[in-house]
Design a protein around this motif. Structure first.
Motif, PDB file in Angstrom:
ATOM      1  N   ASP A  77       0.812  -1.091   0.073  1.00 54.44           N
ATOM      2  CA  ASP A  77      -0.095  -0.052  -0.070  1.00 54.44           C
ATOM      3  C   ASP A  77       0.872   1.331   0.030  1.00 54.44           C
ATOM      4  O   ASP A  77       2.065   1.121  -0.289  1.00 54.44           O
ATOM      5  CB  ASP A  77      -1.041  -0.084   1.073  1.00 54.44           C
ATOM      6  CG  ASP A  77      -0.405  -0.040   2.448  1.00 54.44           C
ATOM      7  OD1 ASP A  77       1.012   0.007   2.686  1.00 54.44           O
ATOM      8  OD2 ASP A  77      -0.761  -0.489   3.527  1.00 54.44           O
ATOM      9  N   LYS A  78       0.324   2.339   0.326  1.00 62.21           N
ATOM     10  CA  LYS A  78       1.025   3.627   0.427  1.00 62.21           C
ATOM     11  C   LYS A  78       2.127   3.670   1.369  1.00 62.21           C
ATOM     12  O   LYS A  78       3.222   4.580   0.836  1.00 62.21           O
ATOM     13  CB  LYS A  78       0.018   4.810   0.579  1.00 62.21           C
ATOM     14  CG  LYS A  78      -0.813   4.885  -0.401  1.00 62.21           C
ATOM     15  CD  LYS A  78      -1.821   6.113  -0.290  1.00 62.21           C
ATOM     16  CE  LYS A  78      -2.711   6.277  -1.564  1.00 62.21           C
ATOM     17  NZ  LYS A  78      -3.786   7.148  -1.332  1.00 62.21           N
ATOM     18  N   GLU A  79       2.179   2.979   2.455  1.00 63.65           N
ATOM     19  CA  GLU A  79       2.885   3.060   3.432  1.00 63.65           C
ATOM     20  C   GLU A  79       3.995   1.908   3.703  1.00 63.65           C
ATOM     21  O   GLU A  79       5.233   1.957   3.885  1.00 63.65           O
ATOM     22  CB  GLU A  79       2.426   3.260   4.938  1.00 63.65           C
ATOM     23  CG  GLU A  79       1.459   4.411   5.051  1.00 63.65           C
ATOM     24  CD  GLU A  79       0.578   4.519   6.110  1.00 63.65           C
ATOM     25  OE1 GLU A  79       0.601   3.656   7.281  1.00 63.65           O
ATOM     26  OE2 GLU A  79      -0.099   5.682   6.604  1.00 63.65           O
ATOM     27  N   LYS A  80       3.643   0.712   3.596  1.00 63.95           N
ATOM     28  CA  LYS A  80       4.298  -0.447   3.807  1.00 63.95           C
ATOM     29  C   LYS A  80       3.749  -1.577   2.883  1.00 63.95           C
ATOM     30  O   LYS A  80       2.956  -1.495   2.159  1.00 63.95           O
ATOM     31  CB  LYS A  80       4.445  -0.977   5.087  1.00 63.95           C
ATOM     32  CG  LYS A  80       3.003  -1.188   5.743  1.00 63.95           C
ATOM     33  CD  LYS A  80       2.845  -1.476   7.353  1.00 63.95           C
ATOM     34  CE  LYS A  80       1.422  -1.983   7.535  1.00 63.95           C
ATOM     35  NZ  LYS A  80       1.401  -2.318   9.025  1.00 63.95           N
ATOM     36  N   GLU A  81       4.677  -2.629   2.792  1.00 58.90           N
ATOM     37  CA  GLU A  81       4.392  -3.878   2.059  1.00 58.90           C
ATOM     38  C   GLU A  81       4.148  -5.021   3.033  1.00 58.90           C
ATOM     39  O   GLU A  81       4.756  -5.267   3.832  1.00 58.90           O
ATOM     40  CB  GLU A  81       5.642  -4.194   1.197  1.00 58.90           C
ATOM     41  CG  GLU A  81       5.136  -5.489   0.413  1.00 58.90           C
ATOM     42  CD  GLU A  81       6.500  -5.852  -0.529  1.00 58.90           C
ATOM     43  OE1 GLU A  81       7.549  -6.039   0.113  1.00 58.90           O
ATOM     44  OE2 GLU A  81       6.292  -6.131  -1.772  1.00 58.90           O
ATOM     45  N   ASP A  82       3.050  -5.717   2.877  1.00 60.13           N
ATOM     46  CA  ASP A  82       2.399  -6.776   3.895  1.00 60.13           C
ATOM     47  C   ASP A  82       2.313  -8.083   2.989  1.00 60.13           C
ATOM     48  O   ASP A  82       1.980  -8.195   1.912  1.00 60.13           O
ATOM     49  CB  ASP A  82       0.962  -6.343   4.415  1.00 60.13           C
ATOM     50  CG  ASP A  82       1.057  -5.259   5.409  1.00 60.13           C
ATOM     51  OD1 ASP A  82       2.303  -4.778   6.144  1.00 60.13           O
ATOM     52  OD2 ASP A  82       0.067  -4.699   5.663  1.00 60.13           O
ATOM     53  N   GLN A 117     -12.707  -4.073  -1.133  1.00 60.80           N
ATOM     54  CA  GLN A 117     -12.803  -2.575  -0.862  1.00 60.80           C
ATOM     55  C   GLN A 117     -11.913  -1.864  -1.584  1.00 60.80           C
ATOM     56  O   GLN A 117     -10.895  -2.176  -2.168  1.00 60.80           O
ATOM     57  CB  GLN A 117     -12.558  -2.513   0.710  1.00 60.80           C
ATOM     58  CG  GLN A 117     -13.731  -3.354   1.576  1.00 60.80           C
ATOM     59  CD  GLN A 117     -13.319  -3.105   3.203  1.00 60.80           C
ATOM     60  OE1 GLN A 117     -12.453  -2.172   3.457  1.00 60.80           O
ATOM     61  NE2 GLN A 117     -14.145  -3.678   3.892  1.00 60.80           N
ATOM     62  N   GLU A 118     -12.280  -0.457  -1.716  1.00 58.10           N
ATOM     63  CA  GLU A 118     -11.458   0.265  -2.602  1.00 58.10           C
ATOM     64  C   GLU A 118     -10.043   0.507  -2.003  1.00 58.10           C
ATOM     65  O   GLU A 118      -9.043   0.673  -2.959  1.00 58.10           O
ATOM     66  CB  GLU A 118     -12.107   1.658  -2.459  1.00 58.10           C
ATOM     67  CG  GLU A 118     -11.455   2.969  -3.425  1.00 58.10           C
ATOM     68  CD  GLU A 118     -11.913   4.335  -3.312  1.00 58.10           C
ATOM     69  OE1 GLU A 118     -11.586   5.084  -3.760  1.00 58.10           O
ATOM     70  OE2 GLU A 118     -12.771   4.472  -2.360  1.00 58.10           O
ATOM     71  N   LYS A 119      -9.734   0.344  -0.759  1.00 57.93           N
ATOM     72  CA  LYS A 119      -8.307   0.318  -0.146  1.00 57.93           C
ATOM     73  C   LYS A 119      -7.537  -0.785  -0.638  1.00 57.93           C
ATOM     74  O   LYS A 119      -6.280  -0.863  -0.371  1.00 57.93           O
ATOM     75  CB  LYS A 119      -8.525   0.553   1.155  1.00 57.93           C
ATOM     76  CG  LYS A 119      -9.088  -0.963   2.096  1.00 57.93           C
ATOM     77  CD  LYS A 119      -9.221  -0.698   3.549  1.00 57.93           C
ATOM     78  CE  LYS A 119      -9.582  -2.156   4.050  1.00 57.93           C
ATOM     79  NZ  LYS A 119      -9.615  -1.990   5.665  1.00 57.93           N
ATOM     80  N   ASP A 120      -8.218  -2.028  -1.279  1.00 51.53           N
ATOM     81  CA  ASP A 120      -7.380  -3.137  -1.533  1.00 51.53           C
ATOM     82  C   ASP A 120      -6.917  -2.738  -2.912  1.00 51.53           C
ATOM     83  O   ASP A 120      -6.114  -3.711  -3.640  1.00 51.53           O
ATOM     84  CB  ASP A 120      -8.297  -4.305  -1.877  1.00 51.53           C
ATOM     85  CG  ASP A 120      -8.998  -4.668  -0.347  1.00 51.53           C
ATOM     86  OD1 ASP A 120      -7.955  -4.689   0.603  1.00 51.53           O
ATOM     87  OD2 ASP A 120      -9.929  -5.335  -0.392  1.00 51.53           O
ATOM     88  N   SER A 121      -7.049  -1.648  -3.474  1.00 45.58           N
ATOM     89  CA  SER A 121      -6.356  -1.372  -4.946  1.00 45.58           C
ATOM     90  C   SER A 121      -4.820  -1.233  -4.756  1.00 45.58           C
ATOM     91  O   SER A 121      -4.247  -0.371  -3.659  1.00 45.58           O
ATOM     92  CB  SER A 121      -6.997   0.013  -5.320  1.00 45.58           C
ATOM     93  OG  SER A 121      -8.345  -0.157  -5.544  1.00 45.58           O
ATOM     94  N   GLY A 122      -4.069  -1.525  -5.643  1.00 50.84           N
ATOM     95  CA  GLY A 122      -2.653  -1.329  -5.535  1.00 50.84           C
ATOM     96  C   GLY A 122      -2.193  -2.661  -5.985  1.00 50.84           C
ATOM     97  O   GLY A 122      -2.417  -3.444  -6.660  1.00 50.84           O
TER      98      GLY A 122
END
Length: 390
Positions: A77-82, A117-122
């Motif tokens: 995501d914008k901050e880190k990789e999970d 969800q929209e936050k799953d984009s990336g």
């Protein structure tokens, strides 16, 4: 027992996983990981499959006996990789809503995502390392694909701005609070007859419809449709065109009339009160006021005209001696206070000079004689050249 943070464990596993291929001797087979190059799109609330598979050069696509793959999926995501899923030594670990499409071991490493969800984009990265039946690494590869989660329009809200009466202008507005990508709007009239609208009266970006010079035939049910690539939502508003002034106009006119009448009544009352306040001091008679002082003019004596001048002097005749011998039987009048008066001396002209004082005692009569006769001394005012009293 020492516990390590989850992110640290993930990084260690990734380091060990990638280190196997770097330290292993070259293999006769070349591993190739296949992922779609184009961006994948999905709809919020649904599910999507991220396709991924690997091949060993010059071999069939199905897994060979004794071939063991090690698989890891990551999301950045914008901050880190999970890490979202891992398959190591026959054990699968994943986050909620994430799973492999095919059971392992398999060369198809496709990933299924549910409840998007929209936050799953990336970006999503797939890393695979394969070992043969003897435990020797056969190859390693890592590739990334992009996922874009789209959001259908949320139900819009319709509003009417303005007073819908004949000859007026109104605006119908429509706004959807959430969508991805941005929505476009379309206004139609459904009843009593269908009619669609276009620019310039329609703003497809802002969702406004401008209706000018309203008439009764423009009344009806207006429907707004908000749409984008993945969905459509709508709302409607009923337009009723009135022929008379609005209730707000009537109420305003009534209130204005009442206020005007109130101000007029207040001005009239103030005018009357002010008039009375000016009349009362002029008509007020003070009982304790001192009467003006009057000069003690003798009765039946000098007659003064209304303009304040001495018109005639008659009292001097009483002091003149009679002319000729008295007739027999006639009575000689004697001076008294009631019948005698001091003669009014003739006022000399002054020709601009100060008047000279005149003796109030007539010739031939002494002061003591006058006192014996009961006379009262009276001050006679002086007369100027113009004839006015001084």
């Amino acid at each position: 027992m020492i516990s390590l943070p989850g992110s640290l464990v993930t990084n260690l596993l990734q380091f060990l996983f990638l280190g196997l291929s770097a330290l292993a001797p070259p293999s006769r087979a070349e591993l190739q990981l296949h992922l779609p190059a184009n961006q994948l799109q999905a709809v919020e609330g649904g599910e999507v499959v991220l396709p991924a598979w690997y091949t060993l050069h010059a071999e069939v696509s199905s897994a060979q006996p004794g071939e063991v793959p090690f698989v890891m999926w990551f999301f950045k995501d914008k901050e880190k990789e999970d890490q979202v899923l891992s398959y190591i030594n026959g054990v699968t670990t994943s986050k909620p809503g994430v799973s492999l499409v095919y059971s392992m071991p398999s060369r198809n490493l496709s990933l299924r995502l549910e409840g998007l969800q929209e936050k799953d984009s990336g970006p999503y990265s797939c890393s695979v390392n394969v070992q043969d039946k003897k435990g020797n690494p056969s190859g390693h590869s890592i590739k990334t694909l992009e996922l874009n989660v789209l959001v259908p329009p949320a139900p819009p809200s319709c509003r009417l701005q303005g007073v819908p009466r004949v000859g007026a202008n109104v605006t119908l507005s429509c706004q959807s609070p959430r969508s991805k990508p941005a929505v476009q709007y379309q206004w139609d009239r459904q009843l009593p007859s269908f009619q669609t609208f276009f620019a310039p009266v329609l703003d497809v970006i802002r969702g406004s419809l401008s209706l000018t010079n309203l008439s009764s035939s423009m009344a009806g049910v207006y429907v707004c449709k908000a749409h984008n690539e993945v969905g459509t939502a709508q709302c409607n508003v009923t337009l009723e065109v009135s022929t008379g002034p609005g209730a707000a106009v009537v109420a305003g006119a009534v209130v204005g009339t009442l206020v005007g009448l109130g101000l007029l009544a207040g001005l009239v009352l103030l005018y009357h009160r002010r008039g009375k306040a000016l009349e009362e001091p002029a008509n007020d008679i003070k009982e304790d006021a001192i009467a003006p002082r009057t000069l003690p003019w003798p009765k039946s004596s000098d007659t003064i005209s209304k303009n304040g001048t001495l018109s005639s002097v008659t009292s001097a005749r009483a002091l003149r001696p009679p002319q000729g011998p008295p007739r027999p039987g006639a009575l000689t009048p004697t001076p008294s206070l009631s019948s005698q008066a001091l003669p009014s001396p003739r006022l000399p002209t002054t020709d601009g000079a100060n008047p000279q004082p005149i003796s109030p005692i007539p010739a031939g009569v002494s002061s003591s004689g006058l006192s014996r006769m009961g006379a009262v001394p009276v001050m006679v005012p002086a007369q100027s050249q113009a004839g006015s009293l001084v």
